[in-house]
Scaffold this active site. Sequence first.
Site, short mmCIF file in Angstrom:
data_model
loop_
_atom_site.label_atom_id
_atom_site.label_comp_id
_atom_site.label_asym_id
_atom_site.label_seq_id
_atom_site.Cartn_x
_atom_site.Cartn_y
_atom_site.Cartn_z
N GLU A 177 -6.77 6.50 -1.10
CA GLU A 177 -6.53 5.20 -0.43
C GLU A 177 -7.15 3.97 -0.92
O GLU A 177 -6.53 3.05 -1.04
CB GLU A 177 -7.02 5.48 0.86
CG GLU A 177 -6.61 6.56 1.99
CD GLU A 177 -5.02 6.32 2.05
OE1 GLU A 177 -4.48 5.17 2.40
OE2 GLU A 177 -4.25 7.38 2.08
N HIS A 195 1.78 4.32 -3.05
CA HIS A 195 1.78 5.78 -2.86
C HIS A 195 2.99 6.22 -3.36
O HIS A 195 2.77 7.42 -4.09
CB HIS A 195 1.41 5.92 -1.21
CG HIS A 195 0.19 6.13 -0.79
ND1 HIS A 195 -0.94 6.64 -1.66
CD2 HIS A 195 -0.41 5.52 0.35
CE1 HIS A 195 -1.97 6.38 -0.81
NE2 HIS A 195 -1.85 5.82 0.51
N HIS A 220 0.79 -1.21 0.04
CA HIS A 220 0.26 0.00 0.05
C HIS A 220 0.81 1.21 0.00
O HIS A 220 0.68 2.26 -0.94
CB HIS A 220 -0.96 0.02 1.36
CG HIS A 220 -1.77 1.31 1.39
ND1 HIS A 220 -2.75 1.38 1.00
CD2 HIS A 220 -1.35 2.53 1.89
CE1 HIS A 220 -3.29 2.47 1.26
NE2 HIS A 220 -2.58 3.13 1.88
N GLU A 221 1.95 1.36 0.89
CA GLU A 221 2.73 2.39 0.85
C GLU A 221 3.52 2.54 -0.28
O GLU A 221 3.55 3.72 -0.73
CB GLU A 221 3.88 2.51 2.08
CG GLU A 221 3.03 2.43 3.51
CD GLU A 221 2.01 3.51 3.81
OE1 GLU A 221 2.27 4.73 3.07
OE2 GLU A 221 1.13 3.47 4.18
#
Lengths: 304, 184
Positions: free
Chosen positions: A219, A146, A142-143
């Site tokens: 998100e 980003h 997830h990070e």
Amino acid sequence: MTLQEQIRANRWRTLWLLFLFAVLVGVLALVLGYVFQPSLLVVVGVIGIVYGIFSWLSAGGIVAAATGAHPADRAQYPRLFHVVETVAIAAGLPQPPPIYVVDDRAPNAFAAGRSPDKAYVCVTTGLLDLMSERELEGVIAHELSHIRNRDVRLMTLVAVLVGVVALLSDFLLRISFFGGGRRSGGSAGAIAFALGLAALVIAPIAAVLIQLAVSRRREYLADASAAEITGDGEGLALALRKLEIDQTSTAHASRAVAHLYIENPQNQATGVSTAFRGMFDTHPPLEARIHALEEAGGFRLAPA
Amino acid sequence: MWVAIVVGAVVVLLLLYLVYTYNRLVRLRNETETGWANIDVQLRRRYDLVPNLVEAVKGYAAHERDTFEEVTQARVQAEQAPGPAAAAEANEHLGGALNRLIAVSEAYPQLRASENFLALQQELADIEDKLAAARRYYNQTVYRYHSIMQSFPPVLIAKPFGFHEREFFGTDERDAPVVSFAQQ
């Protein structure tokens, strides 16, 4: 959206944000220039620009300082290094990002930095204690998504701009309380003064709203990319479920960096009002994010 | 006059489309090349590890000669495999041979307790995970590259400009969700 579309959209959003921010500050400066001395306007403008440029150039370090993050030691966290390196390969990043750790019992993670090659990932020790390897992979993916789709650059810029607004409005509030050179008395002056004060109050709120608007939808996108990178959306969903159950608040998370985290660091046990909370949340509810992952991945978690 | 302007505009638009598509194909091809380079790094680490692992086991279980021979052979074949598809197959073979080598070690408590062997085993696990990650990324990029290259207008540009299809590394079926074995 494909990755290229996300990157392009983020480039536009970055420019749009900078424009909006310039307008916001410009209007504020005009009002203040009318109420207070015009010379003050120049001083404030210069301080704002210098401070903004300075924080942008040292953004990564400032975020690290604001969150209490320090570089992780490979010997101390071998599992974390293994997971970050593996996920970076799966995400196709040229090299794994630097890894930072925050000593905090609350489980959370974020990424920060000016550009993809300067960005780093950061996790709390609480996250490492709580998550299995599979769940940790989901969070790191997830990070890293980003970072890959340039969210991190935009979100770091937001942190910097919010910091500039906070500095300026603090500064001006202080001056206005000491009555710093009001131009004239009379009703016109009083109205202008009221307008000025209103602007002082509105500016930070507007800044906060910008901050929220840019961070919520992404998100979902980052969750979807993470599922694609690891090929295991269920692992991330399990991690989000654990974050949902956990009630510890992250200690070093001010409003300026709240939107960088994977989960809202300010866990409120008692909400002021649910309608307002929805409006001011930096993150969509975890349950909604879990549901989106379930829909895309074709699985169901056991209810919490 | 008008005809010339219209024809000119169409030509310019076609050229712009050509440039756009060409650049897009180049970017996609570069991604597959990065993906392959990532796989190659892990394969090399694996090939380098094999002799060390064999040596470590030899010290405690010298008579398991067949297993050593098999691993060493499989490594040579994997290293010489031409192209991604052949390399994937040869490496599957090598993976099986390595698993048998590790299985052999189970019978030797002293070997299992040796620090050197433990470190090698850990490195092998690290390589396997990263190889799986690199394979997933590479196959995804090849898939994206092919799906653009084979679609209608780009297909007219791809062939004359020398864009060729790439081999997948292993079968797609193995890129189904990977469940990590290191669960807590």
